[in-house]
Design an enzyme around this catalytic site. Sequence first.
Site, PDB file in Angstrom:
ATOM      1  N   HIS A  92      43.164  31.743  29.406  1.00 52.37           N
ATOM      2  CA  HIS A  92      43.191  32.287  31.062  1.00 52.37           C
ATOM      3  C   HIS A  92      42.589  33.596  31.371  1.00 52.37           C
ATOM      4  O   HIS A  92      42.759  34.235  32.379  1.00 52.37           O
ATOM      5  CB  HIS A  92      44.758  32.317  31.568  1.00 52.37           C
ATOM      6  CG  HIS A  92      45.066  30.747  31.670  1.00 52.37           C
ATOM      7  ND1 HIS A  92      44.927  30.040  32.767  1.00 52.37           N
ATOM      8  CD2 HIS A  92      45.729  29.896  30.824  1.00 52.37           C
ATOM      9  CE1 HIS A  92      45.472  28.847  32.635  1.00 52.37           C
ATOM     10  NE2 HIS A  92      45.986  28.859  31.369  1.00 52.37           N
ATOM     11  N   LYS A  95      46.657  38.894  46.367  1.00 54.77           N
ATOM     12  CA  LYS A  95      46.473  38.487  44.924  1.00 54.77           C
ATOM     13  C   LYS A  95      47.459  39.530  44.322  1.00 54.77           C
ATOM     14  O   LYS A  95      47.780  40.634  44.878  1.00 54.77           O
ATOM     15  CB  LYS A  95      45.227  38.357  44.361  1.00 54.77           C
ATOM     16  CG  LYS A  95      44.220  39.305  44.780  1.00 54.77           C
ATOM     17  CD  LYS A  95      42.930  39.157  44.308  1.00 54.77           C
ATOM     18  CE  LYS A  95      42.053  38.351  45.246  1.00 54.77           C
ATOM     19  NZ  LYS A  95      41.640  36.904  44.590  1.00 54.77           N
ATOM     20  N   ARG A  96      47.567  39.469  43.194  1.00 49.66           N
ATOM     21  CA  ARG A  96      48.526  40.517  42.342  1.00 49.66           C
ATOM     22  C   ARG A  96      47.619  41.733  42.268  1.00 49.66           C
ATOM     23  O   ARG A  96      46.178  41.625  42.197  1.00 49.66           O
ATOM     24  CB  ARG A  96      48.690  39.842  40.780  1.00 49.66           C
ATOM     25  CG  ARG A  96      49.858  39.061  40.752  1.00 49.66           C
ATOM     26  CD  ARG A  96      51.190  39.743  41.159  1.00 49.66           C
ATOM     27  NE  ARG A  96      51.674  40.736  40.207  1.00 49.66           N
ATOM     28  CZ  ARG A  96      52.591  40.581  39.408  1.00 49.66           C
ATOM     29  NH1 ARG A  96      53.288  39.279  39.462  1.00 49.66           N
ATOM     30  NH2 ARG A  96      53.087  41.507  38.677  1.00 49.66           N
ATOM     31  N   LYS A 139      40.897  43.568  39.753  1.00 49.79           N
ATOM     32  CA  LYS A 139      40.706  42.961  41.182  1.00 49.79           C
ATOM     33  C   LYS A 139      40.061  43.450  42.234  1.00 49.79           C
ATOM     34  O   LYS A 139      39.544  43.108  43.266  1.00 49.79           O
ATOM     35  CB  LYS A 139      41.943  42.184  41.423  1.00 49.79           C
ATOM     36  CG  LYS A 139      42.384  40.966  40.307  1.00 49.79           C
ATOM     37  CD  LYS A 139      43.768  40.350  40.833  1.00 49.79           C
ATOM     38  CE  LYS A 139      44.295  39.438  40.108  1.00 49.79           C
ATOM     39  NZ  LYS A 139      43.806  38.058  40.073  1.00 49.79           N
ATOM     40  N   THR A 147      42.191  31.024  41.711  1.00 50.94           N
ATOM     41  CA  THR A 147      42.687  29.722  42.491  1.00 50.94           C
ATOM     42  C   THR A 147      42.632  30.086  44.019  1.00 50.94           C
ATOM     43  O   THR A 147      42.680  29.000  44.582  1.00 50.94           O
ATOM     44  CB  THR A 147      43.757  29.034  41.920  1.00 50.94           C
ATOM     45  OG1 THR A 147      44.671  30.326  41.697  1.00 50.94           O
ATOM     46  CG2 THR A 147      43.589  28.431  40.456  1.00 50.94           C
ATOM     47  N   LYS A 183      41.661  27.762  47.802  1.00 54.67           N
ATOM     48  CA  LYS A 183      42.690  27.308  48.814  1.00 54.67           C
ATOM     49  C   LYS A 183      42.169  28.106  50.322  1.00 54.67           C
ATOM     50  O   LYS A 183      42.256  27.330  51.123  1.00 54.67           O
ATOM     51  CB  LYS A 183      44.188  28.167  48.551  1.00 54.67           C
ATOM     52  CG  LYS A 183      44.939  27.541  47.230  1.00 54.67           C
ATOM     53  CD  LYS A 183      46.203  28.375  47.022  1.00 54.67           C
ATOM     54  CE  LYS A 183      46.323  27.981  45.327  1.00 54.67           C
ATOM     55  NZ  LYS A 183      47.385  29.011  44.943  1.00 54.67           N
TER      56      LYS A 183
HETATM   57  C1  NBG Z   1      44.871  34.008  35.233  1.00 55.22           C
HETATM   58  C2  NBG Z   1      43.533  34.494  35.627  1.00 55.22           C
HETATM   59  C3  NBG Z   1      43.058  33.862  36.746  1.00 55.22           C
HETATM   60  C4  NBG Z   1      43.217  32.595  36.707  1.00 55.22           C
HETATM   61  C5  NBG Z   1      44.595  32.018  36.368  1.00 55.22           C
HETATM   62  C6  NBG Z   1      44.727  30.437  36.351  1.00 55.22           C
HETATM   63  C7  NBG Z   1      46.438  35.121  33.408  1.00 55.22           C
HETATM   64  C8  NBG Z   1      46.642  35.439  32.212  1.00 55.22           C
HETATM   65  N1  NBG Z   1      45.281  34.570  34.005  1.00 55.22           N
HETATM   66  O1  NBG Z   1      41.695  34.150  37.329  1.00 55.22           O
HETATM   67  O2  NBG Z   1      43.577  36.018  35.861  1.00 55.22           O
HETATM   68  O3  NBG Z   1      42.838  31.902  37.834  1.00 55.22           O
HETATM   69  O4  NBG Z   1      44.785  32.521  35.180  1.00 55.22           O
HETATM   70  O5  NBG Z   1      43.545  30.059  35.084  1.00 55.22           O
HETATM   71  O6  NBG Z   1      47.408  35.035  34.153  1.00 55.22           O
END
Ligand code: NBG
Length: 940
Positions: A454, A651-652, A657, A762, A766
């Site tokens: 991920h 987002k976080r 980001k 993701t 949405k």
């Molecule tokens: C996160 C990514 C996102 C991705 C999500 C789900 C982790 C390690 N990765 O870009 O930063 O959408 O995983 O796949 O949290």
Amino acid sequence: MSKKVELLNKIKDDSDKEEEEIEEEIEEEIEPEAEEFEDDEEVPIESEKKLKANNNGNSLKRRKSLYEGFDENQKFFRPEYRFANDDPSKQKMWALMDTYLPRDKLNIQKSIVKHIEYTLSKTRFDINSQYFFQGTALSVRDRLLEQWNDTQLFIKINNPKKIYYLSIEFLLGRLLQNALVCLDLEKCYKDALDEFGIKIEEIYEEENDPALGNGGLGRLAACYIDSMATLNYPAWGYGIRYDYGIFRQVIQNYEQREFPDYWLTKGNPWEIMRLDTQFPVRFYGYCRDTNKNGKECREWVGGEEVIAVAYDTAVPGFNTFNCNTLRLWKSFPSQEFNFDDFNRGDFQNALSQKDQASYITSVLYPNDNSMSGKELRLKQEYFFSSASVQNVVHEFSKMDLPWSDFPKYNCLQLNDTHPTLALVELFRILLDEKGLDYWEAFNIVQKTFNYTNHTVLPEALEKWGADIFERLLPRHLEIIYLINFFFMQDVQKKYPNDGDRMGRLSIIEESWPKKIRMGNLCVVCSTKVNGVAKIHSGLLKTSLFKDFYELWPEKFTNVTNGVTPRRWVHCAFPELSKLLTKYNGGRNDWLAEYDLLAEIPKKIKEDGTEKEFMAKYREAKLAAKLRLKEWVKKNCNIDIDENFMFDIMVKRLHEYKRQFMDILYCIHRYLAIKRMSNEQKQKLNKKVSFFGGKAAPGYALAKNIIKLINMVANVVNNDGDVSPFYKVVFLPDYKVSAAQIIIPAADISEHISTAGLEASGTSCMKFVMTGSIIIGTHDGANIEIAQEVGEDHIFFFGNEVDDVTRIREELRNGKRGYISGQLQECFDALYSNRFGNTQFIHEYISSLANGGDYYLACHDFDAYVATQDKIDVEYQNKDVWDRKCIENICHMGFFSSDRSIKDYARDIWDIKPLEVPEPCIDKEKHYVSTSNLDLAKEEN
Ligand code: NBG
């Protein structure tokens, strides 16, 4: 024979109903009724028919048949199995359990009050909304349990290949509404509660968010279990039942403060504690040689043991009778007790060891995309991996098959590297407990496991020091060394004398102390490795796992992420959902087959209903914006105007980001407005810039950025020259339930990561599904969204991934002077403390200007501003804008998590759906036979 006559005969045979009733039923079966609409506008008939023809009309029939059109005495029989050893004395009991609970309004009301009085022990006179929530949830749970039990039994009997999704996070969000939507009982419960004078929306608000995840990774797992159930896959989610989820964020004095999220304060009506499903998990201790059945082997002994107890939550699917399981493990002290301490009277010591055990699953680590490196975290990872694998092994053992068959029945998906120890644990069990030899065990492990990566961010890639491993999991370390030993032999054969390559491929990093590279371990021991968007999967092949890709190209694949339209469109944006259903011929089957919507834009153009559709869409969007307005008033005490354009970045908080770039833009806009004449201001596109998201408590820069946003917001919103035209709002405590209000309200959403660093994202999906346009970089899923909706339906800007490498190179080579005039102006405003004392960010901005622009916030700034300007212009043409949004919404089928799960099932898991038989109104016709178990054959 026409279908109608055929069905007529069938039903005539089956029941002794009145002819008229049968006719009605058949009409429904052949042409199910459109859903009712409160407004009385006509559904476009011609196109409705076309759509129905495309979509053989089956999808909704099943669910409806369970409660609509039947009176409260109608019985629905559950699927039933005849076993050879059926015990006649049990017949009575079984007969009492052979029907589903009624699902009509009155019976639902009865079951709610029954739970309030008899489960929750409340008198009639002191019920508050919380108890109504709990009573309602328990009554829904009863109805879930029946389907759940039936599904589990049906799976057992058919014994198909099963998928286990291992994830250290499941960011579920509230469950009540989703369950009702899946069961198609939302309207029924709404009516039932209405008659009690209670609004169902208020009841929804009573539920605590189970926030057992940080961000995208955990929420993805939640969307995936939803889709696996909807698609009838025999699937289990395995994770950790944390007592404390992600912290609650409060903004005080512009700064983030963290408060514990004890989400269980009001109990959890959804979970079932399975005291009969528990496994011991060992830590520490040592390994020794031993002899089992005449075979030399290793044994792991000593140390301490804790018990993992299963807590199950039902995972219903949409419009299906299948119901899967999310199994979360909680740690308990083992039965053993230190009697020496106890007898000496040292009760405290005797007990403290027990306490330690329950700490393991106490709290979720609040890091997103970064590794904490704490021993307790490694304990969590092993704890849930071991319990899950033991559970799967235990179930398989009952089948009495050779171990080599294990992968034929079981597939374990690793959601990132956090559950990597599951594969080592299976290895250990096969070697040490089942007596297999190395290659037998290796083959089974490799065939069973697959791994999803991920992230490519180095700080998020898990590496655990061999020292901490050796203490905590000595046998697992031995096995990892063994795996690496054999793997390195292979590499050596393939690439003789290529020491560098061996060093890169090795599972062990030769640092001091040595480190275990969990990613490499996963790649070596899995069949398939996938990234989560095309660009990201590509980068795995060309950079992160380049050497592995050269070794095993066939291992690498892509599955682009997806999100569930049930929660993210239907629940989050009911007005839009209703509109889409209406134009989908009155059917809501698009919620499970999103591609059906792709017809709508063309259709409304052709049949002249586009105008009307757009008007309705605008009403819907306004409703969503009003909801957010109210939320902001309540949570931030800020008044915003729903007629402003809403620009949202939630987002976080993470440097990659680039929330920082967005707040710089806000500063730029503020300064620009300050310079404008009144006349110029009148022409402005009025807008609100929203931010939301949590920073990891130890991530100082991210916390400083939150503080900066709040300080800028404070100045902008309180400046009478500017605030009538522009506002900045920080939305506190961003979480799933908040996202359901925030996302649908957006006009523009920000997905502006440095190219190559957001694996997928993701929320972008949405946002587009609920009618906003992305401003974004060529990164993650943005790229594929553009492919689906069209390049002119997204606002791209900024350097692309290849340029990023080049620019960084230039920076390393001393390139300076890349700060434009407008950016310098923003920096100057910060240096001069125009927004209050922002000294805390000075060092950062000066490093950005001096070659430290690693994430290219400065390099992309001007392009970003130019694109925002373009958006301001384009937003003026509301028709064009809304048409784009509508087309976007309808072309997002690819990003339904149903598509992602089908990809996994086909390309990686090789599993098939197994659909549970639907309820039957005729008991005698309802025996389910199967060949796998010892079942009595039916009479004929
Ligand atoms: C996160 C990514 C996102 C991705 C999500 C789900 C982790 C390690 N990765 O870009 O930063 O959408 O995983 O796949 O949290």
